[in-house]
Design an enzyme around this catalytic site. Structure first.
Site, PDB file in Angstrom:
ATOM      1  N   ASP A   1      -7.738   4.074  -3.510  1.00  0.00           N
ATOM      2  CA  ASP A   1      -6.892   3.098  -2.826  1.00  0.00           C
ATOM      3  C   ASP A   1      -6.567   1.949  -3.780  1.00  0.00           C
ATOM      4  O   ASP A   1      -7.406   1.080  -4.026  1.00  0.00           O
ATOM      5  CB  ASP A   1      -7.606   2.568  -1.581  1.00  0.00           C
TER       6      ASP A   1
ATOM      7  N   CYS B   1       0.801  -1.234   0.000  1.00  0.00           N
ATOM      8  CA  CYS B   1       0.000   0.000   0.000  1.00  0.00           C
ATOM      9  C   CYS B   1       0.831   1.281   0.000  1.00  0.00           C
ATOM     10  O   CYS B   1       0.486   2.241  -0.709  1.00  0.00           O
ATOM     11  CB  CYS B   1      -0.983   0.012   1.166  1.00  0.00           C
TER      12      CYS B   1
ATOM     13  N   HIS C   1      -2.477   1.292   7.207  1.00  0.00           N
ATOM     14  CA  HIS C   1      -2.875   1.211   5.794  1.00  0.00           C
ATOM     15  C   HIS C   1      -3.013   2.604   5.182  1.00  0.00           C
ATOM     16  O   HIS C   1      -3.802   3.423   5.647  1.00  0.00           O
ATOM     17  CB  HIS C   1      -4.196   0.461   5.650  1.00  0.00           C
TER      18      HIS C   1
END
Length: 288
Positions: free
Chosen positions: A143, A87, A126
């Site tokens: 995302d 991420c 995250h």
């Protein structure tokens, strides 16, 4: 990504460098041939194209190092080498591309809460993005670094209690009560006949230096699964592929799921090459 603290301290963030971002190389890497302008259609299209082109993987962490988040390193690894990332890398790269396209981007950090008994029990690990489109009053959640089949295919407006459908994936954003001063947002995905919480976040801005610490923690903490368990994901045109150590799972858009166990190191490397287009470092042991 819930992990315990480690006995040593992370290295200081690397000095910021100015690296020209090659937008043309990025758009070629993700296969985007649409408009290169700052509007909602481009945001959604680039988001989906990025997700399908660049796999989620933790091979650097598995090899014992935290991946570099420096712009030059991200461009080299994710655009020019046959690699992906997790991420921090994926959403940092997307942020650079969106800013070059004319979007305003704010870095946010959330807590992955799948399977947790509390929305605040796990640490914030995250990274996600809040994107503003010129002329549009609504911010968007973007995302491309979640990796899971329950992740967003396209950026969605930051609006509560509205269902978003893209292909077979269904999502909702909700706000929930908590003790903090900012609204707590939760992304939910439709799974197994019900809505399942994926991650929780506020719109508090973070900066790249914050990601340096989180990245080091997630990649090197021996209690973090990313430091010892092979995790590779890819969204395809017909579904989603997930490789967890030696188990390969294909979830198709029609709901069918196929799973098989790979034989060993050689088989895993072959699958990474064939199914994920990843050239795994020869020095990294993939099967433990």
């Amino acid at each position: 990504m819930s992990t315990a603290s480690t006995p040593t301290s992370p290295p200081a963030p690397a000095a910021e460098t100015t690296t020209p971002f090659d937008l043309d190389a990025y758009l070629a890497r993700i296969g985007w041939r649409g408009a290169a302008r700052a509007d909602v259609a481009t945001l959604r299209g680039v988001h989906a194209a990025h997700l399908r082109a660049i796999p989620f993987e933790n091979l650097d962490a598995l090899g014992g190092t935290a991946p570099s988040l420096e712009p030059a390193a991200l461009v080299r690894k994710l655009l020019h080498e046959r690699r992906g990332g997790y991420c921090y890398e994926q959403n940092t790269l997307l942020a650079m591309a969106l800013e070059r396209l004319g979007f305003a981007v704010t870095l946010l950090v959330g807590r992955v809460v799948v399977g947790a008994d509390s929305l605040t029990r796990r640490p914030r690990t995250h990274a996600v993005l809040l994107v503003r489109v010129p002329g549009d009053p609504r911010p968007y959640l973007a995302d491309v670094g979640y990796g899971d089949v329950a992740g967003l295919l396209e950026a969605v407006p930051l609006r509560a209690d509205v269902e978003f459908r893209v292909g077979p994936r269904r999502h909702r954003l909700v706000t929930v009560e908590h003790e903090g001063p900012l609204e707590l947002w939760v992304l939910r995905a439709w799974s197994g006949g019900g809505w399942v919480d994926q991650y929780a976040f506020t719109v508090e801005p973070f900066v790249p230096a914050d990601l340096e610490v989180m990245n080091w923690h997630v990649a090197t903490n021996p209690r973090s699964p990313f430091s010892w368990r092979l995790t590779v994901r890819r969204t395809t045109g017909t579904g989603h592929l997930a490789l967890d150590e030696r188990r390969l799972t294909e979830t198709r858009d029609d709901g069918r799921v196929f799973t098989r166990e790979l034989a060993g190191e050689e088989d895993v490397r072959a699958v990474l090459e064939r199914e994920f287009a990843i050239a795994a470092p020869a020095t990294t042991r993939l099967v433990r």
